[in-house]
Write a protein that holds these residues in place. Sequence first.
Motif, PDB file in Angstrom:
ATOM      1  N   ASP A  39       0.835  -1.198   0.000  1.00 48.51           N
ATOM      2  CA  ASP A  39       0.000   0.000   0.000  1.00 48.51           C
ATOM      3  C   ASP A  39       0.872   1.252   0.000  1.00 48.51           C
ATOM      4  OD1 ASP A  39       0.494   1.089   2.735  1.00 48.51           O
ATOM      5  OD2 ASP A  39      -0.344  -0.824   3.357  1.00 48.51           O
ATOM      6  N   PRO A  40       0.294   2.403  -0.276  1.00 47.50           N
ATOM      7  CA  PRO A  40       1.071   3.639  -0.404  1.00 47.50           C
ATOM      8  C   PRO A  40       1.723   4.111   0.884  1.00 47.50           C
ATOM      9  CG  PRO A  40      -1.073   3.863  -1.451  1.00 47.50           C
ATOM     10  CD  PRO A  40      -1.103   2.605  -0.667  1.00 47.50           C
ATOM     11  N   THR A  41       1.377   3.503   2.033  1.00 50.87           N
ATOM     12  CA  THR A  41       1.959   3.951   3.298  1.00 50.87           C
ATOM     13  C   THR A  41       3.268   3.243   3.627  1.00 50.87           C
ATOM     14  OG1 THR A  41       0.695   2.324   4.580  1.00 50.87           O
ATOM     15  CG2 THR A  41      -0.337   4.465   4.187  1.00 50.87           C
ATOM     16  N   LYS A  44       5.127  -3.320   1.958  1.00 45.10           N
ATOM     17  CA  LYS A  44       5.444  -3.886   0.654  1.00 45.10           C
ATOM     18  C   LYS A  44       4.408  -4.917   0.213  1.00 45.10           C
ATOM     19  CE  LYS A  44      10.425  -3.077   0.840  1.00 45.10           C
ATOM     20  NZ  LYS A  44      11.771  -3.680   0.765  1.00 45.10           N
ATOM     21  N   SER A 248      -2.864   7.120 -10.193  1.00 40.17           N
ATOM     22  CA  SER A 248      -2.741   6.190  -9.073  1.00 40.17           C
ATOM     23  C   SER A 248      -3.133   4.797  -9.554  1.00 40.17           C
ATOM     24  CB  SER A 248      -3.651   6.617  -7.918  1.00 40.17           C
ATOM     25  OG  SER A 248      -3.342   7.922  -7.479  1.00 40.17           O
ATOM     26  N   TYR A 284       6.685   1.083 -11.248  1.00 39.88           N
ATOM     27  CA  TYR A 284       6.011   1.503 -10.019  1.00 39.88           C
ATOM     28  C   TYR A 284       5.279   0.324  -9.391  1.00 39.88           C
ATOM     29  CZ  TYR A 284       6.914   6.313 -11.403  1.00 39.88           C
ATOM     30  OH  TYR A 284       7.541   7.493 -11.750  1.00 39.88           O
ATOM     31  N   PRO A 285       5.076   0.382  -8.059  1.00 36.12           N
ATOM     32  CA  PRO A 285       4.286  -0.670  -7.401  1.00 36.12           C
ATOM     33  C   PRO A 285       2.869  -0.713  -7.955  1.00 36.12           C
ATOM     34  CG  PRO A 285       5.432   0.710  -5.782  1.00 36.12           C
ATOM     35  CD  PRO A 285       5.584   1.376  -7.103  1.00 36.12           C
ATOM     36  N   CYS A 288      -0.159   2.347  -5.565  1.00 26.83           N
ATOM     37  CA  CYS A 288       0.499   3.569  -5.112  1.00 26.83           C
ATOM     38  C   CYS A 288      -0.298   4.768  -5.616  1.00 26.83           C
ATOM     39  CB  CYS A 288       1.966   3.643  -5.557  1.00 26.83           C
ATOM     40  SG  CYS A 288       2.210   3.582  -7.334  1.00 26.83           S
TER      41      CYS A 288
END
Length: 358
Positions: A39-41, A44, A248, A284-285, A288
């Motif tokens: 998640d973006p926080t 992983k 996003s 990119y993940p 995100c």
Amino acid sequence: RDFCLSRGLGDVYKRQIQRIVKDVLADGEYEASNFADGDPTGNKKVEVRAKLTKSGTKMVLDLTETDDQVPAPLNYISSLNSVRLLVQMQLKALDAEIGNDEGGMQSITELVVREGSVVSPKFPAALANRAMPRSALINDIAEILAEMSGGRTSASSPVHIVCRFAFKNGKTLGETLGPGQGARPNGDGPDVIYGAAQRNYPVEQLEPAYPVRVERYEIRMDSGGVGQFRGGCGALRALRMLSDGEFSPRLSNTTIPCPGTNGGGAGKLGRVMLYRENEEPQSYPGVCGGIVFKKGDLIVLEASGGGGWGNPLDRPVDLVLRDVAEKFVSRQAAWESYGVRIEDGHVAELSPERSAQL
């Protein structure tokens, strides 16, 4: 009269599902673990761990070892009926006549969760992308039931994909993409399947309405897991940005692939790529936010594929030939995974391993 008929069918489906649970699924304790992409926080990956204990017609699903809830919108509120429905979906591979009513959902007898976990979050909890931990739970259930039934259930599948673009002119776009689905014990996984309430936006609709140009939209070759029955392939979509903005992504299985079943291979990982002139490509993940893009950038979204089912050397040669002709499978994969060398649209050679299977 209709009520009595419905109730009677419900009783029939209940007996049907309990017969499968008792006679087809082996008693014992089973465990599986799958992940929602990070998640973006900063997490992983988010683990959803399941343990199923089965004795006779009693099945207890324990999710207490699942990760704690996260501040990002990656939480999912599970319930007894919701997990029963997920199990019912998988058991249809064993008997397609299982009913879609309460009677057909009498599989799991008890659900055990831990309050404050990803699958039982405390209020307040963000749920917008709940499909991702739910997908991890679905894949846990798929792996467990495959082990219990001797590999007779479907392979794992990715979740749907939604990417949000915000352009400088104030317009926003929710771009969806179809992943491949897991192969079944009696057939290939469906290719490029869009989730509920999603749309396969045609290029002719997208380009006039938004500042983008679609440069590629195609089947993502080799993304389905190999097997006697091939995992479904996902889609690839390349969007040229005609305006500045940010996006996003919400792609599943960019770090953990969907595993195969009964000797089948895993599906290919999803990818999010940004190409900018005179710069190195950026990856990119899958989950995100706030990725800034500039006019002229190329964003490529690559959906993941479903897991395969069975030994790929058991796949009929004519199906391998068709897959290559239709660009679901590359010639290289046809040889390396299926043991079929194809040249000029014809079978040129079979590998010693495949020949030994004949």
